[in-house]
Design a protein around this motif. Structure first.
Motif, short mmCIF file in Angstrom:
data_model
loop_
_atom_site.label_atom_id
_atom_site.label_comp_id
_atom_site.label_asym_id
_atom_site.label_seq_id
_atom_site.Cartn_x
_atom_site.Cartn_y
_atom_site.Cartn_z
N ASN A 138 0.79 -1.23 0.00
CA ASN A 138 0.00 0.00 0.00
C ASN A 138 0.82 1.28 0.00
O ASN A 138 0.28 2.36 0.22
N ASN A 139 2.13 1.18 -0.23
CA ASN A 139 2.98 2.38 -0.26
C ASN A 139 2.95 2.96 -1.68
O ASN A 139 3.42 2.33 -2.62
N ASP A 140 2.39 4.16 -1.81
CA ASP A 140 2.22 4.72 -3.15
C ASP A 140 3.53 5.23 -3.76
O ASP A 140 3.53 5.72 -4.89
N LYS A 141 4.65 5.10 -3.03
CA LYS A 141 5.96 5.42 -3.62
C LYS A 141 6.45 4.28 -4.51
O LYS A 141 7.35 4.47 -5.33
N ALA A 142 5.87 3.09 -4.33
CA ALA A 142 6.22 1.95 -5.19
C ALA A 142 5.58 2.14 -6.57
O ALA A 142 4.56 2.82 -6.71
N VAL A 193 4.07 -0.10 -8.27
CA VAL A 193 2.79 -0.82 -8.27
C VAL A 193 2.37 -1.02 -6.82
O VAL A 193 3.17 -1.46 -6.00
N HIS A 194 1.11 -0.71 -6.50
CA HIS A 194 0.63 -0.92 -5.14
C HIS A 194 -0.87 -1.13 -5.15
O HIS A 194 -1.54 -0.93 -6.17
N ALA A 195 -1.42 -1.53 -4.00
CA ALA A 195 -2.86 -1.74 -3.87
C ALA A 195 -3.50 -0.54 -3.19
O ALA A 195 -2.85 0.18 -2.43
N ALA A 196 -4.77 -0.33 -3.47
CA ALA A 196 -5.54 0.71 -2.82
C ALA A 196 -6.97 0.20 -2.64
O ALA A 196 -7.38 -0.78 -3.26
N ASN A 197 -7.70 0.88 -1.75
CA ASN A 197 -9.12 0.57 -1.55
C ASN A 197 -9.32 -0.90 -1.17
O ASN A 197 -10.18 -1.59 -1.70
N ILE A 198 -8.51 -1.37 -0.20
CA ILE A 198 -8.58 -2.77 0.24
C ILE A 198 -9.79 -2.95 1.16
O ILE A 198 -9.96 -2.22 2.13
N ARG A 199 -10.62 -3.96 0.85
CA ARG A 199 -11.79 -4.27 1.68
C ARG A 199 -11.78 -5.76 2.02
O ARG A 199 -11.39 -6.59 1.20
N ILE A 200 -12.22 -6.06 3.24
CA ILE A 200 -12.32 -7.45 3.70
C ILE A 200 -13.78 -7.87 3.66
O ILE A 200 -14.67 -7.15 4.12
N ASP A 201 -14.04 -9.06 3.09
CA ASP A 201 -15.40 -9.57 3.02
C ASP A 201 -15.38 -11.09 3.19
O ASP A 201 -14.96 -11.82 2.29
N ILE A 206 -2.06 -10.32 -0.65
CA ILE A 206 -2.42 -9.26 -1.59
C ILE A 206 -1.15 -8.73 -2.24
O ILE A 206 -1.08 -8.54 -3.46
N GLU A 207 -0.12 -8.51 -1.42
CA GLU A 207 1.15 -7.99 -1.94
C GLU A 207 1.77 -8.97 -2.93
O GLU A 207 2.26 -8.57 -4.01
N ASN A 208 1.74 -10.26 -2.58
CA ASN A 208 2.26 -11.27 -3.51
C ASN A 208 1.50 -11.24 -4.84
O ASN A 208 2.09 -11.34 -5.92
N MET A 209 0.18 -11.09 -4.75
CA MET A 209 -0.65 -11.09 -5.96
C MET A 209 -0.40 -9.84 -6.79
O MET A 209 -0.47 -9.88 -8.03
N ILE A 210 -0.10 -8.71 -6.15
CA ILE A 210 0.23 -7.49 -6.89
C ILE A 210 1.43 -7.75 -7.81
O ILE A 210 1.44 -7.34 -8.97
N ALA A 211 2.46 -8.43 -7.28
CA ALA A 211 3.63 -8.76 -8.10
C ALA A 211 3.25 -9.66 -9.27
O ALA A 211 3.68 -9.45 -10.41
N ALA A 212 2.41 -10.66 -8.99
CA ALA A 212 1.98 -11.58 -10.05
C ALA A 212 1.16 -10.85 -11.12
O ALA A 212 1.33 -11.09 -12.32
#
Length: 453
Positions: A238-242, A244-252, A280-286
């Protein structure tokens, strides 16, 4: 250089290892006569036998294939192993697993995933997206993908997804077109000696990325700026300096929805049905690799939502209203921290009990403080005796070494034989088993008790 295509008979010393069995399956799929030895029969070796591979469990020269053209062994095999020494003494071609993997990938497009943790899950995610989307790949994985119940599959597309193992510097024999580095934390200090040597090995690995290739590394790695590649991008949860990163993460209901963000591309409302924020981080890389390969957005999202995970990587064994039971391979303090953080975030109201089996005397000695601090995150801690694997005991190094350092009074050491009775007689709303040894043999009996099968 090994001429892979000319081999008709191959023998594996340590065929039941997760990396070795993937290679055995590769050759078996090509019609090569595959045989091998392992110390004990396991679910995996039984699967190999059912696939037509002959396996025996006695270190006996009379049982080997003396017509084998290539002998493959793992560094975990002891130096006094009779079969291995017979092959060496009689001038057979004897090579490490890493040499064979290097030869197989010598003429293919390679996506190589390295890291002291996260590499098995990330490489399986990459391989699954490629396979599910129709892109296709040959997958050599360090874990069993639940979708395929295998650590290997093949494709007509000459693309290999390889888990790049840092143990024994094996990954320095690979030539990636795309490389991922998930972590460079100290580990395998019995091989490397110092944390700096571990980091240097990853730097050397990054330098093996082919000209014009892509290196994708986790943002914020120590010495990450020393990683070498023509095109170098970073990713982060979730670090926007990277890059590629994730945003708007929701748990369901134990699953995650999130967006993937880059400077010039976004993938909205991705669904991941696997626990743990680190996944989630691993999947971002994939996902970043799949986008680099120009796989369509909707195909990427469909593949991610269909991903069922990797056995023993935040694997839900039981999940109902009364009890959640998760099994995981975590055997390093940072992996345990990610596991416990993920589980407690998903199920904050449930009392968390962890059963942990330390792996290796040397790792227990080197990381005792880290293990104790991390395990203390759980509400209740049970330690099993140390699983020695390839090591002899070290004086004074026991599970009690960790236990005494844990700042939580709700802790104890139990033997594997005592676990079943403990499960029957104690509350366990959120139960986790973790470790890289043989703790996985407890999973089926624990599941039976929890589900009253």
């Amino acid at each position: 250089m090994i001429e892979i295509n000319k081999i008709a008979r191959i023998y594996f010393v340590g065929i039941g290892g997760i990396g070795m069995s993937a290679l055995a399956r590769y050759f078996n799929a090509k019609g090569v006569v595959v045989t091998g030895y392992d110390k004990t029969e396991t679910i995996l070796t039984k699967q190999l036998v059912s696939e037509g591979i002959k396996v025996h469990y006695e270190d006996n020269i009379e049982l080997i294939d003396k017509d084998a053209q290539l002998i493959v062994y793992t560094p975990a095999v002891p130096k006094d192993h009779k079969e291995l020494n017979y092959f060496k003494d009689n001038n057979y071609t004897v090579v490490k697993r890493s040499d064979v993997l290097g030869a197989i990938t010598n003429s293919s497009f390679n996506i190589c995933v390295a890291g002291t943790h996260g590499k098995t899950t990330t490489s399986t995610m990459v391989a699954h997206i490629l396979q599910h989307s129709g892109y296709g790949c040959n997958a050599f994985l360090g874990g069993i993908a639940v979708n395929y119940n295998s650590n290997f599959w093949s494709s007509a597309n000459n693309v290999c997804v390889v888990e790049a193992d840092e143990y024994d510097r094996s990954f320095l024999k690979l030539s990636p077109d795309v490389a991922i580095v998930t972590a460079m934390d100290p580990d395998h200090l019995d091989i490397y000696g110092t944390a700096e040597n571990v980091e240097q090995a990853f730097i050397d690995f990054s330098a093996r990325v082919k000209e014009g290739g892509l290196l994708l590394s986790k943002y914020g790695l120590k010495r990450g700026d020393e990683l070498k590649a023509g095109k170098h991008c970073t990713y982060h949860l979730n670090n926007d300096k990277a890059d590629v990163h994730a945003a708007n993460i929701r748990i369901d209901n134990g699953s995650y929805h999130f967006d993937v963000i880059t400077k010039d591309w976004q993938l909205k409302d991705v669904l991941l049905n696997m626990g743990g924020m680190h996944n989630i981080e691993n999947m971002i890389a994939a996902i970043a690799v799949a986008h680099e390969l120009e796989i369509a957005d909707e195909k990427i999202k469909a593949a991610v939502s269909s991903f069922k995970g990797v056995k023993r990587r935040f694997e839900y064994i039981v999940k109902n209203e009364s009890v959640v039971y998760i099994d995981d391979y975590a055997h390093h303090p940072d992996e345990l921290k990610a596991l416990l953080t993920g589980a407690k975030n998903l199920f904050p109201e449930k009392k968390c009990t962890i059963i942990f089996q330390p792996h290796l005397f040397s790792r227990t000695r080197d990381f005792a403080d880290g293990f104790a601090a991390t395990l203390g995150m759980a509400d209740e801690i049970i330690l099993l005796p140390i699983y020695p694997a390839r090591e002899l005991p070290i004086e004074g190094v026991t599970s009690e070494m960790i236990l005494d350092k844990i700042n939580n009074s709700n802790k104890k050491v139990l033997s594997k034989n005592e676990i079943a009775d403990w499960i029957k007689n104690n509350e366990r709303a959120l139960l986790i088993t973790a470790g890289a040894g043989d703790i996985d043999t407890l999973v089926a009996p624990i599941k039976k008790i929890l589900t009253k099968e």
